[in-house]
Write a protein that holds these residues in place. Sequence first.
Motif, PDB file in Angstrom:
ATOM      1  N   VAL A   7      -2.980   6.321  -1.038  1.00 41.37           N
ATOM      2  CA  VAL A   7      -3.016   4.889  -1.346  1.00 41.37           C
ATOM      3  C   VAL A   7      -2.301   4.681  -2.672  1.00 41.37           C
ATOM      4  N   ARG A   8      -1.424   3.693  -2.723  1.00 47.24           N
ATOM      5  CA  ARG A   8      -0.716   3.349  -3.957  1.00 47.24           C
ATOM      6  C   ARG A   8      -0.863   1.853  -4.214  1.00 47.24           C
ATOM      7  N   ARG A   9      -0.942   1.485  -5.476  1.00 51.12           N
ATOM      8  CA  ARG A   9      -1.033   0.074  -5.862  1.00 51.12           C
ATOM      9  C   ARG A   9       0.358  -0.462  -6.203  1.00 51.12           C
ATOM     10  N   GLY A  14       6.111  -5.584  -8.666  1.00 49.74           N
ATOM     11  CA  GLY A  14       6.163  -5.527  -7.205  1.00 49.74           C
ATOM     12  C   GLY A  14       6.616  -4.190  -6.653  1.00 49.74           C
ATOM     13  N   ARG A  15       6.589  -3.149  -7.479  1.00 51.22           N
ATOM     14  CA  ARG A  15       7.053  -1.828  -7.046  1.00 51.22           C
ATOM     15  C   ARG A  15       5.895  -0.982  -6.534  1.00 51.22           C
ATOM     16  N   VAL A  16       6.239  -0.104  -5.590  1.00 54.12           N
ATOM     17  CA  VAL A  16       5.301   0.879  -5.056  1.00 54.12           C
ATOM     18  C   VAL A  16       5.974   2.241  -5.179  1.00 54.12           C
TER      19      VAL A  16
END
Length: 178
Positions: A7-9, A14-16
């Motif tokens: 899981v990444r925030r 607005g980058r992942v």
Amino acid sequence: MKATGIVRRIDDLGRVVIPKEIRRTMRIREGDPLEIFTEKDGEVIFKKYSPIGELGDFAENYVETLAKASGHGACITDRDNVIAVSGVPKKELIEKRVSHELDNLMNDKATVSYESGRVVSIADGNDKYNAGVVVPIISEGDTIGSVVFVMKDGEHGSEVEEKLAETAAGFLGKHMEG
């Protein structure tokens, strides 16, 4: 689709971040273009973008002409997969992932012709078909694929195959630019 459990925030811009393990497995390099798809249920899908892959039928016709002109099997690849094949059974190579050796040759951006004895497989897990001539397709300074002549055991690419492959790669690279 396969869940990774990672899981990444999204950050304030607005980058992942795509984890290194996934980038390595999927051969995603810094600067690689990714196509973004969305689904009605909220899914966002990133897919590696292949400009050569858009050529489809054109690449198929071109590689068929190369194979007929040379008398050897030929294929066109993007950075990840074989996208067009002629002169050898298609099911053996089409849509197969390119080998690490071929990937490294594309990164070098130089024409390579192999004398017999040096073996560079075209696709991962397939030692049956080897590259005799490899010419990277370069568009706007970036390698986007390759033109490869397939040689049988004991054969090696001649100057004719090198020139045919260089011409094809140059044409395809220019075609992708404009």
